[in-house]
Design an enzyme around this catalytic site. Structure first.
Site, PDB file in Angstrom:
ATOM      1  N   ASP A  34       3.130  -8.494 -12.745  1.00 31.67           N
ATOM      2  CA  ASP A  34       3.736  -7.482 -11.870  1.00 31.67           C
ATOM      3  C   ASP A  34       2.782  -7.057 -10.762  1.00 31.67           C
ATOM      4  OD1 ASP A  34       6.164  -7.401 -13.122  1.00 31.67           O
ATOM      5  OD2 ASP A  34       5.740  -5.628 -14.332  1.00 31.67           O
TER       6      ASP A  34
ATOM      7  N   ASP B 288      14.019 -10.230 -17.977  1.00 30.61           N
ATOM      8  CA  ASP B 288      12.873  -9.362 -18.236  1.00 30.61           C
ATOM      9  C   ASP B 288      12.882  -8.864 -19.675  1.00 30.61           C
ATOM     10  OD1 ASP B 288      10.542  -7.970 -17.644  1.00 30.61           O
ATOM     11  OD2 ASP B 288      11.380  -6.968 -15.888  1.00 30.61           O
TER      12      ASP B 288
END
Length: 707
Positions: free
Chosen positions: A509, A445
């Site tokens: 997301d 990430d």
């Protein structure tokens, strides 16, 4: 006198004209021109009248236009020596031609520069790659402000650019270039959510299945600039390159800067034609074929189930339920490392939290593997919290100007990976983690933008991006069996260069299927489905709070690299069974869908988002109603891309059983019948759709049974 060369591949021919002065000029890009030499005729056809009010030679729009050659649009090269503008008048010094490739060396002895242009046309797909490299031949440093990876003359003015934000990535925006310059710039230090490095320019009204269009992508994970400019003589130039900050690239004598690769493809049949070129190119060139024939395991990611509340018993229960549903990879997300009760601390210290995991990760890993699942782990190596052992020991490791306050993003700072001691530290931590645990997958990430990204007093986004690549490359070399996912607050780092060293992109997301339908549609133009992370979320979306049926959630995730990201304890037994059934359908189709074609279909109702994925014999067709239909009934969905003479067997994957789906006359597919029709029939008449309300979806399985 004009000479020229041609590149052939993918049924396409590109012809460039060269002279002694300047870069080559693209004069033809279209269907294969055959064996005859096209250069003499094209040299004559490409001559343009020069009107009064311009220079005698007109505008020299080449693959790298130079202001010093009389080009008054945005030049392809901007540089200076200690504030004195570099005026170039390059001449062709050398050229090397091979099958489908060309390398041209241009020099300006007075300017003290050498430019190398490298062009290659992929033989199978017709995707063109272009790079430019500038070498400083002078005795003084050369500051580079802009170097295009390529510039081409477009006959069309309709632009498709991409916009978005966190949880709403890859949103297409249409506009027509009437005058001046339209640019998309990114200054976030990653490919960004709002300005990804993709664009399409094509003829007026081009769509999914019609119209000539050229798609371009700058394969770079840092800052970039793409623009189209209408010149005063009516032509349109398109350029792309890395966006350089002031003083970021200063070439010492003998040093060279090379642009990222610019990839371009042409289609005569709209956006689907571009995907037909880009998808196999990604599979075979960008990924090097490493995912061809490799099963993409169904994920279970527990982030939206537990967040930072890690408890071994709970995690084992979730693993049990995930395995029952058909998951094949169990991913432990943020919160597993020491000092991490929330997102304000701990980042940078990549060792297992002894309070949450007194015996380390081994008990959880063994449990997941015992259920037949591979184990994966979330990391964010490029970042650190102020509240971390790493930054307490090394507060100077933050990327930025030491004399300025660095804004926080998600409570964290960016580490200066351009410093070898920082990269070495991170490599050592991650190498130990992978060496000591049976981890087959990393979700990598990157959760914040870069701001005043300086190192050693110089702008450093360029060097930081290369350092990220180097760190990943180093880890992959040491642990070749570990797959890596590119995640950056969702789809904030999605490009072909990061994909060269990763195996999956976390698309967003947002798992809300209404939003996901649009996100995945935009993503699918440039990326094949096997690298598109698509998860079944909770009934109430984590990011939008909108409630959606399990049917819509599961069917939306069906076509990509499928996964689950929800608290399965909250699912009823019937819902878990339905989820398992959807995953089972995915498993029967994925081998073909992950090697086949993706076609975005057009339906007259703008609220009906439809696509088809076609393998050699099996296919999937989906029509999602994301808004209230304009009419009481939906017109049939015409299926593009089928073999006209072939016969297909069609069944409905998710026949509606709810009371409101009962119609005065139900179509046979809704009743569970199987239909047979030719590809020509399905293209002309289409598949009949059931009555659908907003938030419903119809999914069909296709099987080619003859010939």
């Amino acid at each position: 006198m004009s000479q020229g060369f041609r590149l052939d591949g993918g049924g396409e021919t590109l012809v460039f004209l060269t002279t002694e002065a300047g870069a080559p000029r693209l004069v033809y890009w279209g269907p294969d021109l055959g064996a005859a030499d096209p250069v003499p005729a094209l040299a004559r056809l490409s001559l343009r009248a020069i009107p009064h009010g311009m220079l005698d030679g007109g505008e020299r729009l080449t693959w790298l236009p130079e202001a010093g050659q009389g080009f008054t649009g945005h030049p392809g090269l901007l540089a200076h020596r200690d504030g004195a503008e570099l005026v170039t008048q390059m001449t062709l010094a050398a050229s090397e031609l091979a099958s489908g490739a060309a390398s041209l060396v241009l020099e300006d002895a007075a300017g003290g520069v050498r430019l190398t242009l490298t062009l290659a046309l992929d033989a199978a797909t017709g995707v063109l790659s272009s790079r430019a490299a500038l070498r400083n031949l002078g005795d003084e440093p050369l500051t580079l402000d802009w170097l295009a990876a390529g510039a081409f003359d477009s006959p069309h003015a309709d632009l498709l650019l991409f916009d978005g934000r966190w949880t709403r990535e890859f949103i297409p925006v249409r506009q027509t270039l009437s005058t001046g310059l339209i640019a998309k710039e990114n200054r976030t230090g990653r490919t960004s959510h709002h300005a990804p490095p993709f664009a399409v320019i094509g003829e007026a009204g081009f769509g999914e299945i019609h119209g000539e269009a050229v798609g371009l992508h700058l394969a770079w994970s840092g800052d970039h600039r793409i623009f189209a400019e209408r010149l005063r003589d009516g032509r349109i130039q398109v350029q792309a390159g890395e966006l350089l900050h002031p003083g970021e690239v200063i070439l010492a004598p003998g040093e060279t800067y090379e642009t990222p690769a610019l990839y371009l493809a042409r289609s005569a049949c709209g956006l689907n034609g571009l995907s037909d070129r880009f998808h196999p190119f990604v599979r075979d060139v960008i990924l090097g074929g490493r995912l061809r024939g490799k099963t993409r395991p169904v994920h279970y990611n527990g982030w939206e189930a537990i967040y930072f509340d890690h408890d071994l018993a709970t995690l084992k229960t979730l693993a049990d339920l995930a395995a029952e549903a058909g998951a094949e990879r169990y991913v432990l997300d943020d919160g597993w490392f020491k000092g991490r009760p929330d997102d304000r601390s701990g980042l940078g210290d990549w060792s297992v939290d002894p309070a949450k995991y007194p015996e380390g990760l081994t008990p959880l890993i063994d449990h997941a593997r015992g259920l037949g699942m591979e184990f994966g782990l979330w990391v964010e190596p490029e970042m650190a919290n102020a509240d971390s052992d790493l930054l307490r020991a090394h507060p100077d490791w933050i990327l930025g100007d030491p004399g300025r306050d660095q804004p926080l993003g998600r409570g964290q700072y960016v580490l200066d990976l351009t410093r070898p001691e920082v990269s070495d530290n991170l490599y050592s931590q991650l190498d130990a983690l992978l060496s000591q645990n049976a981890i087959g997958y990393l979700k990598w990430d990157m959760n914040r933008d870069l701001t005043h990204a300086l190192s050693g007093g110089r702008a450093a986004v360029h060097r930081q991006t290369l350092a990220v690549y180097a760190l990943i490359d180093r880890l992959r070399a040491a642990h070749p069996g570990v797959e890596i996912e590119s995640c950056s607050s969702g789809g904030g780092r999605a490009d072909y260069e990061i994909l060269r060293r990763t195996d999956r992109i976390w698309t967003s997301d947002c798992n809300d299927p209404i939003e996901r339908q649009a996100i995945q549609r935009g993503f699918s133009i440039f990326f094949p489905p096997e690298v598109m992370g698509s998860h079944v979320g909770a009934a109430a979306s984590h990011t939008t709070a909108r409630t959606a049926s399990l049917d819509l959630r599961a069917m939306t995730a069906l076509s990509g690299h499928m996964g689950i990201e929800a608290d399965l304890r909250a699912f009823s037994e019937a819902e878990r069974a339905a989820l398992a059934a959807a995953i089972a359908v995915h498993k029967t189709l994925r081998a073909e869908l992950h090697a086949g074609r993706t076609l975005r279909l057009e339906h007259p109702d703008p609220g009906c988002l439809a696509f088809a994925q076609l393998g050699e014999t099996l296919g999937l067709v989906s029509a999602a109603q994301v808004a209230t239909p304009l009419t009481v009934g939906l017109l049939p969905l015409r299926l593009a891309g089928l073999e006209p003479e072939a016969t297909y067997e069609i069944t409905m994957v998710n026949p509606p059983a709810r009371p409101f789906a009962v119609m005065k006359r139900r179509i046979p597919l809704v009743k569970g019948d199987t239909l047979r029709a030719t590809g020509l029939m399905l293209a002309q008449l289409g598949v009949p759709l059931p009555v659908m309300r907003a938030g419903e979806i119809a999914v069909f399985r296709l099987e080619r049974i003859a010939p």
